[in-house]
Design an enzyme around this catalytic site. Structure first.
Site, PDB file in Angstrom:
ATOM      1  N   GLY A  24     128.734  72.201 -51.965  1.00 25.18           N
ATOM      2  CA  GLY A  24     129.795  71.578 -51.775  1.00 25.18           C
ATOM      3  C   GLY A  24     128.995  69.977 -52.217  1.00 25.18           C
ATOM      4  O   GLY A  24     127.946  69.918 -52.214  1.00 25.18           O
ATOM      5  N   GLY A  26     130.186  65.575 -51.648  1.00 21.59           N
ATOM      6  CA  GLY A  26     130.614  64.903 -51.032  1.00 21.59           C
ATOM      7  C   GLY A  26     131.157  63.081 -51.467  1.00 21.59           C
ATOM      8  O   GLY A  26     130.720  63.018 -52.842  1.00 21.59           O
ATOM      9  N   GLY A  27     131.442  62.368 -50.971  1.00 26.81           N
ATOM     10  CA  GLY A  27     131.262  60.915 -51.382  1.00 26.81           C
ATOM     11  C   GLY A  27     130.014  60.456 -51.800  1.00 26.81           C
ATOM     12  O   GLY A  27     129.645  59.698 -52.847  1.00 26.81           O
ATOM     13  N   MET A  28     129.559  61.305 -50.670  1.00 24.42           N
ATOM     14  CA  MET A  28     127.903  60.198 -50.529  1.00 24.42           C
ATOM     15  C   MET A  28     126.132  61.043 -51.142  1.00 24.42           C
ATOM     16  O   MET A  28     125.848  60.734 -51.982  1.00 24.42           O
ATOM     17  CB  MET A  28     127.668  59.096 -50.227  1.00 24.42           C
ATOM     18  N   GLY A  29     127.369  62.208 -51.029  1.00 26.83           N
ATOM     19  CA  GLY A  29     125.757  63.792 -51.578  1.00 26.83           C
ATOM     20  C   GLY A  29     126.405  64.947 -51.869  1.00 26.83           C
ATOM     21  O   GLY A  29     127.394  65.297 -51.987  1.00 26.83           O
ATOM     22  N   VAL A  31     125.876  69.008 -51.130  1.00 29.61           N
ATOM     23  CA  VAL A  31     124.667  69.887 -50.229  1.00 29.61           C
ATOM     24  C   VAL A  31     124.427  71.289 -50.546  1.00 29.61           C
ATOM     25  O   VAL A  31     125.478  71.858 -51.666  1.00 29.61           O
ATOM     26  CB  VAL A  31     125.868  69.931 -49.094  1.00 29.61           C
ATOM     27  N   LYS A  46     121.374  68.144 -47.685  1.00 28.80           N
ATOM     28  CA  LYS A  46     122.619  67.494 -48.393  1.00 28.80           C
ATOM     29  C   LYS A  46     121.733  66.217 -48.824  1.00 28.80           C
ATOM     30  O   LYS A  46     120.613  65.404 -48.463  1.00 28.80           O
ATOM     31  CB  LYS A  46     123.679  66.527 -47.178  1.00 28.80           C
ATOM     32  N   ASP A 140     135.790  59.816 -41.842  1.00 33.68           N
ATOM     33  CA  ASP A 140     136.391  60.147 -42.680  1.00 33.68           C
ATOM     34  C   ASP A 140     137.107  61.956 -42.084  1.00 33.68           C
ATOM     35  O   ASP A 140     136.385  62.918 -42.554  1.00 33.68           O
ATOM     36  CB  ASP A 140     135.543  60.659 -44.287  1.00 33.68           C
TER      37      ASP A 140
END
Length: 697
Positions: A24, A26-29, A31, A46, A140
């Site tokens: 998946g 996310g906003g920064m990384g 995984v 991540k 978040d």
């Protein structure tokens, strides 16, 4: 994790980890599922996104995320194993969870059973409590960051934008707000301080979504979404799923309070509250403790009444026993049943009424009736400890600055309670509860408080009945006096022994004056019959009466008459979509404040001619501060929230803002009898909160 990512094109080694597939983003990384080559175990790794690695501040935040999350050890938090960087690629190795994100579960199920939703919410709250105890804010909380395994065990992950409270960390990503707008608390939307309470608000949004299958706010753009979160109260759960228990709805509303101070104190409190609701107990622990005592008091009251007058009290006791009385503040409450008594009215200017008494009502004063707090210079908030209640009316209660407040429980069949609240003594008493079969409104001022803070009288309108209640001190069991004719609006004469009420007789609405002495009430008709009267008020000296009659189409006619009454009503001094608030007269009754609801403006007009004396400008309701010849009124601030303001009557253009509440105040405002406080109530709060703004010269 079952994020359904794609396989990497070839074997990829990152330090001690072999990356297999993407799980998946996310906003920064990103995984990946990976193998820890040194320990031979499956982990999740991540790594920071390629496009962010050139920003030193973002790399620093990514590192701090790992440091913050690594400190957390809880069964509902994904565990961090190691933190590092290989070839300038920062990474975090963490526990691999064979689970699905909550977002995927909700997409499949649409909405969850309320017990399942609460079980998940409790686990998330426990995880947040652990993080907050370690001074870490998630920032978040949303469905993709919650993982659920086959055993319904929830894990909170992605503290990617967590903030360590003990550090001065002002980093942002490209200067933008961090987080997902749909789940952001109002204070975050306004770029205000982010606290642990902000996470609890996001949890409330998440629980709302699990219960209803939708979000509490809908908008076409992020900007519109943020504006709605800031300015509008959230939707209620039972508006979409009526079968959800009321306490579940109240719990979610508590989490989503617009003011952070009104939310649960911490995640531990949330866990306890959820556990109570899941086990069938009241949301507030004090509710259960009061039930047995209330029943015992009710039985003793009925027994006492029957022994004095069995024939008269049989029906009243039966009606009383049907009332199920519980309150959310651990307060022992009781009220004698209100009865209806038919009276043959006598002709003549003054009529002596035979006024029966019904039941016994006693004051109760537990420590948690109200919690007082400061909201800035000269502004105090008295939060009444009744979750799920709202303010129905406020009026004055004596010369020491006390006010009388009626609160009503939300929803059908809601209860009502009457409180006396004093900013001077920072104390409160509570007296009356209704079972919801009747609407209750405090229609006139409480008077006679000078001798004792909670001695005096109140005129209460309760649905089809009206009662002139004798309010005595805590040790007294004074009976309630029931008037034989209903009224909708009334006001108490400054003397405290007389009042005026709008009544309906033979299909016509008229004003009647009443006097009370030694338990005897007399009535005098003060005006001829006509259409419905919606507001009535005495002047400060009690010599004049102002009232509004409906003229159709949402419009009213304002008339002012002598308190001795008239044979024929004079011409109105104002007409239109108008209203008058509490304490609308100036000191000598030569002018009165009138709100024009069509234009959202306020002005003072002469009571003799109706000519404008002072144009206040934008305003909702106003009250005249006769001790300073000033006007206190409610009006929108720059953000559109109603606040309290003050102007000099002779210089209305110069405004002074008195309150700066995030969600604003109600439009109604009054001034205490001692002239020290302007009073209203806060808007959009889970518990009714009375606002006291100290008035100065």
């Amino acid at each position: 994790m079952r994020n359904g990512g794609g396989a990497l094109p070839a074997r990829h080694i990152l330090g001690n980890y072999e990356l297999f597939e993407e799980l998946g983003r996310g906003g920064m990384g990103i995984v990946y599922r990976a193998l820890d080559l040194s320990l031979d175990r499956v982990v999740a790794v991540k790594i920071l996104r390629d496009d962010l690695r050139s920003h030193p501040s973002i790399v620093t935040r990514f590192s701090r995320e790992a440091q913050a999350a690594a400190r957390l050890d809880h069964k509902n938090i994904v565990q961090i194993y190691s933190v590092g960087a290989v070839d300038r690629t920062p990474f975090i190795a963490m526990e691999y969870i064979d689970a699905m994100p909550l977002s995927a579960v909700m997409q499949r199920e649409h909405r969850l059973d309320w017990t399942y939703a609460l079980e998940i919410g409790k686990q998330i709250a426990a995880a947040l409590a652990c993080a907050h105890d370690c001074h870490v804010i998630h920032r978040d909380v949303k469905p993709p960051n919650i993982l659920l395994d086959d055993r319904r065990h929830a894990y909170v992950t992605d503290f990617g934008i967590a903030k360590i409270l003990t550090l001065d960390d002002n980093l942002t990503v490209d200067g933008t707000r961090l987080g997902t707008p749909h789940y952001m608390a109002p204070e975050r939307c306004k770029n205000g301080d982010v606290t642990s309470s902000s996470d609890l608000y996001s949890l409330g949004v998440l629980m709302f979504q699990m219960l209803t299958g939708r979000l509490p706010y809908e908008a076409s753009t992020p900007v519109e979404m943020i504006q709605r979160i800031i300015s509008e109260p959230p939707a209620r759960v039972r508006g979409f799923v009526p079968g959800v228990p009321e306490d579940v709805e109240r719990l979610v509303a508590w989490l989503m309070e617009m003011n952070p101070k009104h939310r649960p104190a911490n995640g531990h409190v949330v866990c306890e509250a959820i556990e109570r609701v899941l086990t069938g107990k009241p949301l507030d622990a004090s509710e259960a403790r009061s039930t047995d005592t209330i029943e015992e008091f009710r039985r003793s009251l009925a027994s006492s009444a029957q022994s004095k007058n069995p024939a008269h009290n049989k029906a009243a006791t039966s009606a009383f026993s049907r009332r199920r009385i519980t309150m959310a503040a651990g307060i022992f409450l009781s009220v004698g049943a209100l009865a209806w008594f038919g009276i043959s009215w006598l002709a003549g200017p003054a009529t002596t009424l035979s006024v029966p008494q019904a039941g016994v009502s006693t004051w109760f004063a537990p420590a948690r009736v109200a919690a007082f707090s400061s909201e800035g210079n000269n502004v105090h908030l008295a939060e009444l400890q009744f979750p799920g209640y709202s303010v129905a009316s406020i009026t004055n209660a004596g010369a020491d600055g006390a006010v009388a407040v009626v609160v009503q429980q939300e929803g059908a069949g809601g209860k009502h309670a009457l409180c006396i609240v004093s900013p001077t003594y920072q104390d409160a008493r509570l007296r009356l509860v209704s079972d919801g079969t009747q609407r209750m409104q405090l229609s006139a001022a409480v008077h006679g408080m000078q001798g004792s803070l909670f001695d005096g009288f109140a005129l209460v309108h309760a649905g089809s009945e009206s009662a002139f209640m004798s309010l005595r001190a805590t040790h007294s069991n004074a009976p309630m006096t029931v008037l034989p004719e209903s009224f909708e609006v009334a006001d108490m004469h400054p003397s405290g022994s007389r009042w005026v009420a709008a009544i309906e007789r033979n299909g016509a609405h008229l004003l009647a004056g009443y006097a009370w002495e030694n338990g005897v009430v007399t009535e005098t008709v003060l005006s001829p019959g006509g259409v419905r009267i919606s507001r009535v008020q005495y002047s400060p000296d009690g010599d004049m009466i102002a009232f509004l009659r409906e003229i159709g189409g949402g419009k009213f006619a304002l008339r002012v008459i002598p308190a001795t009454g008239v044979v024929e009503e004079p011409a109105p001094i104002a007409e239109g979509s108008i209203a008058i608030g509490n304490a609308a007269f100036n000191q000598d009754a030569s002018a009165i404040l009138v709100a024009d609801d069509a234009n959202g403006s306020l002005e003072a007009i002469a009571t003799a001619s109706g000519k404008t004396v002072a144009h206040i400008g934008a305003g909702l309701r106003g009250a005249w501060d006769i001790t300073r010849n000033a006007i206190v009124f409610s009006a929108p601030d720059r953000d559109g929230a109603a606040q309290l303001w003050q102007v000099r009557a002779d210089a209305p253009a110069k405004r002074t803002q008195l309150t700066f509440l995030d969600a604003g105040t109600a439009r109604e405002v009054t001034i205490t009898r001692d002239g020290d406080w302007a009073v209203t109530h806060a808007a959009n709060t889970g518990r009714p909160s009375i606002v006291f703004a100290r008035l100065t010269n």
